[in-house]
Scaffold this motif. Structure first.
Motif, PDB file in Angstrom:
ATOM      1  N   ALA A  87     -30.767   3.140  97.579  1.00  0.00           N
ATOM      2  CA  ALA A  87     -31.170   2.857  98.957  1.00  0.00           C
ATOM      3  C   ALA A  87     -30.950   4.074  99.838  1.00  0.00           C
ATOM      4  O   ALA A  87     -31.786   4.401 100.694  1.00  0.00           O
ATOM      5  CB  ALA A  87     -30.389   1.658  99.495  1.00  0.00           C
ATOM      6  N   TRP A  88     -29.819   4.771  99.636  1.00  0.00           N
ATOM      7  CA  TRP A  88     -29.533   5.951 100.450  1.00  0.00           C
ATOM      8  C   TRP A  88     -30.574   7.049 100.188  1.00  0.00           C
ATOM      9  O   TRP A  88     -31.032   7.717 101.127  1.00  0.00           O
ATOM     10  CB  TRP A  88     -28.130   6.455 100.143  1.00  0.00           C
ATOM     11  N   SER A  89     -30.956   7.208  98.939  1.00  0.00           N
ATOM     12  CA  SER A  89     -31.985   8.198  98.609  1.00  0.00           C
ATOM     13  C   SER A  89     -33.312   7.853  99.267  1.00  0.00           C
ATOM     14  O   SER A  89     -34.039   8.741  99.742  1.00  0.00           O
ATOM     15  CB  SER A  89     -32.160   8.289  97.090  1.00  0.00           C
ATOM     16  N   ALA A  90     -33.642   6.558  99.303  1.00  0.00           N
ATOM     17  CA  ALA A  90     -34.883   6.128  99.952  1.00  0.00           C
ATOM     18  C   ALA A  90     -34.861   6.462 101.444  1.00  0.00           C
ATOM     19  O   ALA A  90     -35.875   6.865 102.024  1.00  0.00           O
ATOM     20  CB  ALA A  90     -35.094   4.631  99.742  1.00  0.00           C
ATOM     21  N   ILE A  91     -33.690   6.300 102.068  1.00  0.00           N
ATOM     22  CA  ILE A  91     -33.559   6.635 103.486  1.00  0.00           C
ATOM     23  C   ILE A  91     -33.730   8.141 103.697  1.00  0.00           C
ATOM     24  O   ILE A  91     -34.398   8.587 104.630  1.00  0.00           O
ATOM     25  CB  ILE A  91     -32.199   6.149 104.021  1.00  0.00           C
ATOM     26  N   LYS A  92     -33.152   8.933 102.820  1.00  0.00           N
ATOM     27  CA  LYS A  92     -33.246  10.390 102.940  1.00  0.00           C
ATOM     28  C   LYS A  92     -34.683  10.890 102.758  1.00  0.00           C
ATOM     29  O   LYS A  92     -35.015  11.987 103.229  1.00  0.00           O
ATOM     30  CB  LYS A  92     -32.324  11.058 101.910  1.00  0.00           C
ATOM     31  N   ARG A  93     -35.507  10.087 102.094  1.00  0.00           N
ATOM     32  CA  ARG A  93     -36.907  10.487 101.877  1.00  0.00           C
ATOM     33  C   ARG A  93     -37.833  10.062 103.009  1.00  0.00           C
ATOM     34  O   ARG A  93     -39.048  10.289 102.936  1.00  0.00           O
ATOM     35  CB  ARG A  93     -37.427   9.888 100.558  1.00  0.00           C
ATOM     36  N   ARG A  94     -37.290   9.454 104.051  1.00  0.00           N
ATOM     37  CA  ARG A  94     -38.136   9.030 105.169  1.00  0.00           C
ATOM     38  C   ARG A  94     -38.952  10.205 105.716  1.00  0.00           C
ATOM     39  O   ARG A  94     -38.464  11.336 105.798  1.00  0.00           O
ATOM     40  CB  ARG A  94     -37.279   8.467 106.309  1.00  0.00           C
ATOM     41  N   THR A  95     -40.168   9.896 106.124  1.00  0.00           N
ATOM     42  CA  THR A  95     -41.012  10.919 106.762  1.00  0.00           C
ATOM     43  C   THR A  95     -41.083  10.728 108.273  1.00  0.00           C
ATOM     44  O   THR A  95     -41.611  11.585 108.977  1.00  0.00           O
ATOM     45  CB  THR A  95     -42.432  10.876 106.186  1.00  0.00           C
ATOM     46  N   GLN A  96     -40.568   9.592 108.743  1.00  0.00           N
ATOM     47  CA  GLN A  96     -40.539   9.308 110.175  1.00  0.00           C
ATOM     48  C   GLN A  96     -39.087   9.079 110.596  1.00  0.00           C
ATOM     49  O   GLN A  96     -38.304   8.513 109.826  1.00  0.00           O
ATOM     50  CB  GLN A  96     -41.359   8.052 110.508  1.00  0.00           C
ATOM     51  N   PRO A  97     -38.690   9.486 111.796  1.00  0.00           N
ATOM     52  CA  PRO A  97     -37.321   9.203 112.242  1.00  0.00           C
ATOM     53  C   PRO A  97     -37.118   7.710 112.462  1.00  0.00           C
ATOM     54  O   PRO A  97     -38.057   6.984 112.804  1.00  0.00           O
ATOM     55  CB  PRO A  97     -37.212   9.974 113.558  1.00  0.00           C
TER      56      PRO A  97
ATOM     57  N   MET B  93     -27.483  -5.792 110.215  1.00  0.00           N
ATOM     58  CA  MET B  93     -28.753  -6.233 109.656  1.00  0.00           C
ATOM     59  C   MET B  93     -29.894  -5.340 110.138  1.00  0.00           C
ATOM     60  O   MET B  93     -30.732  -4.875 109.354  1.00  0.00           O
ATOM     61  CB  MET B  93     -29.014  -7.686 110.066  1.00  0.00           C
ATOM     62  N   GLU B  94     -29.901  -5.059 111.454  1.00  0.00           N
ATOM     63  CA  GLU B  94     -30.959  -4.229 112.015  1.00  0.00           C
ATOM     64  C   GLU B  94     -30.861  -2.792 111.507  1.00  0.00           C
ATOM     65  O   GLU B  94     -31.869  -2.122 111.286  1.00  0.00           O
ATOM     66  CB  GLU B  94     -30.898  -4.260 113.541  1.00  0.00           C
ATOM     67  N   MET B  95     -29.659  -2.315 111.301  1.00  0.00           N
ATOM     68  CA  MET B  95     -29.472  -0.977 110.747  1.00  0.00           C
ATOM     69  C   MET B  95     -30.088  -0.885 109.355  1.00  0.00           C
ATOM     70  O   MET B  95     -30.761   0.102 109.021  1.00  0.00           O
ATOM     71  CB  MET B  95     -27.981  -0.635 110.705  1.00  0.00           C
ATOM     72  N   ALA B  96     -29.875  -1.901 108.544  1.00  0.00           N
ATOM     73  CA  ALA B  96     -30.438  -1.904 107.199  1.00  0.00           C
ATOM     74  C   ALA B  96     -31.961  -1.920 107.244  1.00  0.00           C
ATOM     75  O   ALA B  96     -32.632  -1.109 106.591  1.00  0.00           O
ATOM     76  CB  ALA B  96     -29.919  -3.108 106.417  1.00  0.00           C
ATOM     77  N   VAL B  97     -32.520  -2.830 108.004  1.00  0.00           N
ATOM     78  CA  VAL B  97     -33.973  -2.986 108.067  1.00  0.00           C
ATOM     79  C   VAL B  97     -34.637  -1.745 108.651  1.00  0.00           C
ATOM     80  O   VAL B  97     -35.625  -1.222 108.115  1.00  0.00           O
ATOM     81  CB  VAL B  97     -34.340  -4.241 108.894  1.00  0.00           C
ATOM     82  N   ALA B  98     -34.091  -1.238 109.753  1.00  0.00           N
ATOM     83  CA  ALA B  98     -34.722  -0.121 110.461  1.00  0.00           C
ATOM     84  C   ALA B  98     -34.696   1.173 109.660  1.00  0.00           C
ATOM     85  O   ALA B  98     -35.594   2.013 109.802  1.00  0.00           O
ATOM     86  CB  ALA B  98     -34.033   0.088 111.810  1.00  0.00           C
ATOM     87  N   ASN B  99     -33.692   1.352 108.816  1.00  0.00           N
ATOM     88  CA  ASN B  99     -33.589   2.587 108.045  1.00  0.00           C
ATOM     89  C   ASN B  99     -34.346   2.540 106.726  1.00  0.00           C
ATOM     90  O   ASN B  99     -34.809   3.573 106.237  1.00  0.00           O
ATOM     91  CB  ASN B  99     -32.119   2.922 107.787  1.00  0.00           C
ATOM     92  N   LEU B 100     -34.479   1.358 106.146  1.00  0.00           N
ATOM     93  CA  LEU B 100     -35.161   1.254 104.856  1.00  0.00           C
ATOM     94  C   LEU B 100     -36.675   1.221 104.995  1.00  0.00           C
ATOM     95  O   LEU B 100     -37.395   1.561 104.045  1.00  0.00           O
ATOM     96  CB  LEU B 100     -34.696  -0.008 104.121  1.00  0.00           C
ATOM     97  N   LEU B 101     -37.163   0.820 106.162  1.00  0.00           N
ATOM     98  CA  LEU B 101     -38.605   0.584 106.320  1.00  0.00           C
ATOM     99  C   LEU B 101     -39.226   1.519 107.342  1.00  0.00           C
ATOM    100  O   LEU B 101     -38.653   1.776 108.407  1.00  0.00           O
ATOM    101  CB  LEU B 101     -38.853  -0.864 106.748  1.00  0.00           C
ATOM    102  N   GLN B 102     -40.416   2.000 107.026  1.00  0.00           N
ATOM    103  CA  GLN B 102     -41.253   2.719 107.972  1.00  0.00           C
ATOM    104  C   GLN B 102     -42.482   1.858 108.272  1.00  0.00           C
ATOM    105  O   GLN B 102     -42.707   0.830 107.630  1.00  0.00           O
ATOM    106  CB  GLN B 102     -41.676   4.069 107.399  1.00  0.00           C
ATOM    107  N   LYS B 103     -43.249   2.284 109.231  1.00  0.00           N
ATOM    108  CA  LYS B 103     -44.435   1.541 109.649  1.00  0.00           C
ATOM    109  C   LYS B 103     -45.339   1.258 108.452  1.00  0.00           C
ATOM    110  O   LYS B 103     -45.618   2.145 107.633  1.00  0.00           O
ATOM    111  CB  LYS B 103     -45.205   2.327 110.715  1.00  0.00           C
ATOM    112  N   ASP B 104     -45.760  -0.001 108.355  1.00  0.00           N
ATOM    113  CA  ASP B 104     -46.702  -0.500 107.347  1.00  0.00           C
ATOM    114  C   ASP B 104     -46.114  -0.645 105.944  1.00  0.00           C
ATOM    115  O   ASP B 104     -46.814  -1.087 105.031  1.00  0.00           O
ATOM    116  CB  ASP B 104     -47.971   0.363 107.276  1.00  0.00           C
ATOM    117  N   GLU B 105     -44.832  -0.298 105.752  1.00  0.00           N
ATOM    118  CA  GLU B 105     -44.227  -0.553 104.445  1.00  0.00           C
ATOM    119  C   GLU B 105     -43.940  -2.043 104.314  1.00  0.00           C
ATOM    120  O   GLU B 105     -43.614  -2.719 105.284  1.00  0.00           O
ATOM    121  CB  GLU B 105     -42.956   0.273 104.273  1.00  0.00           C
ATOM    122  N   ARG B 106     -44.025  -2.531 103.103  1.00  0.00           N
ATOM    123  CA  ARG B 106     -44.035  -3.978 102.880  1.00  0.00           C
ATOM    124  C   ARG B 106     -42.633  -4.510 102.571  1.00  0.00           C
ATOM    125  O   ARG B 106     -41.864  -3.924 101.820  1.00  0.00           O
ATOM    126  CB  ARG B 106     -44.984  -4.306 101.724  1.00  0.00           C
TER     127      ARG B 106
END
Length: 414
Positions: free
Chosen positions: A229-239, A88-101
């Motif tokens: 979802a995987w593409s969204a993770i690959k587009r992250r700008t923060q680790p 669960m934490e893996m999913a949440v932590a990878n899909l979301l960056q700071k301030d994303e809703r």
């Protein structure tokens, strides 16, 4: 007297496991972990090189079988060393960056956990609170999405804390996708016990643990990501903040035969055999078995005169909630049934109920009879008037009435 140590700290005197563990094992009929088949237990004793060619073959088969169980063609199946909450934490932590809703549909204790995790990664967290006895209403979800415009929507298929079944999951997922959201589903207690069609229902992430429907061990969990979802993770700008839970690092082990961290080898071996058993039984036959056994148990409980916590339209079959009779507590019931009848059931998280699991190996007819007899006897021992013979007879009649044959029992059976 304990001998002194040159290090200054003496070795403790401890009991062996043989002295600690009960001589007569408990029948584990709570909300998880569940009993494991012999093949799974044997596989869990295996330790090999976690980076060798043998392990690579095991991982490849685990992913292939998991795709069948998740009902997805997505390449992005991964595991994690940890409980389902780690997935669960893996999913949440990878899909979301700071301030994303994120919008979390809150049916209770475990669905709220995803909101807690999202808060810790700095997301903008919104929750839609659903009544204790209700499944989530798709139109309320639509309205909440329109108001909050989240990147991610999360929900549970089955809320084990209060035994509610979000039977509206397919509709909710498709509504969320129509607004461009990523949909995360907690299927910890439901995967392989009831239908969940990841691709067809447009779910982006499904998470589960080994220790419930799959009848594997705690501590090795699985999740699957859609291509979107995987593409969204690959587009992250923060680790990703959590190094162990970074799926882009985990990809190296799960998809490139490389190193991330020392994998839970024995747990993966156990998952392999658990998934193989699911594939051999087939999902269709497994769903039939789970539905038939759970409905029989529910019929027997009501036949005794006890009340089920959730009405039938929103009731989870994987974990059955029973109202605690007046004057008793969950601890009294759970301790008595365990100490006297060697059957383990569960209390709850804030609800006045005890819970009986119907996941994986719990869903066997011989387990039903022992468990219902133990429950009825416990109630009688504790001064509750129940019609134990009638409950046993009602359960047996249901089992006789509902064939085991695939296709003759559907999810609509009352």
């Amino acid at each position: 007297m304990t001998a002194s140590s040159p290090l200054g700290v003496t070795p403790p005197q401890v009991k062996s496991l043989d002295e600690i563990l009960p001589h007569e094992p408990l029948l584990m009929m709570g909300a998880g972990p569940v009993p494991i088949p012999e093949r799974v237990a044997k596989a869990n004793s295996v330790v090999i090189n976690h980076l060798g060619s043998v392990m690579a073959q095991v991982i490849d088969q685990v992913k292939s079988m998991a795709r069948y169980v998740f009902q997805t063609k997505s390449e992005w199946v991964l595991g994690v060393a940890g409980p389902a909450s780690a997935a669960m934490e893996m999913a949440v932590a990878n899909l979301l960056q700071k301030d994303e809703r994120i919008l979390c549909i809150n049916n209770g204790f475990f669905s709220h956990r995803m909101a807690e995790m999202a808060t810790r990664v700095g997301a903008d967290v919104h929750e839609l609170h659903v009544g204790t006895y209700e499944a989530a209403d798709p139109e309320r979800v639509r309205k909440a999405i329109e108001e909050t415009r989240p990147k991610v929507v999360t929900l549970v298929q089955g809320e084990t804390s209060n035994t509610v079944f979000n039977h509206t999951l397919e509709d909710i997922a498709k509504i969320a996708k129509s607004y461009g959201c990523l949909v995360v589903v907690d299927a910890v207690c439901t995967l392989s016990t009831m239908p969940l069609k990841m691709d067809e229902w447009q779910v982006d992430v499904v998470i589960t643990g080994g220790q419930k429907g799959l009848s594997s061990i705690p501590g090795a969990s699985l999740l699957a990501f859609s291509d979107e979802a995987w593409s969204a993770i690959k587009r992250r700008t923060q680790p990703t903040a959590q190094w162990c839970f970074d799926v882009q690092l985990a990809e190296n082990f799960w998809h490139k035969d490389g190193y991330h961290y020392t994998a839970p080898v024995s747990g993966i071996m156990a998952l392999h055999e658990a998934l193989k058993l699911v594939c051999e039984e087939t999902l269709e036959q497994r769903f039939t078995r789970h539905l038939r056994c759970s409905k029989a148990l529910q019929t027997g409980i009501e036949g005794m005169g006890l009340e089920l916590f959730i009405t039938s339209e929103a009731r989870l079959n994987s974990v059955v909630g029973i109202n605690i009779p007046q004057g008793l507590t969950a601890n009294q019931i759970c301790h008595h049934i365990s100490d006297v009848y060697r059957v383990e059931i569960a209390g709850s998280f804030g609800q006045p109920i005890v819970r009986i699991g119907q996941m994986g190996e719990q869903c066997r007819e011989h387990n039903l009879f022992r468990t219902l007899h133990a429950l009825g006897s416990t109630m009688r021992d504790l001064g509750v008037k129940v019609d134990q013979p009638n409950g046993m007879a009602e359960m047996e009649a249901y089992l006789q009435r509902m064939p085991r044959t695939l296709g003759q029992v559907t999810q609509s059976v009352a």
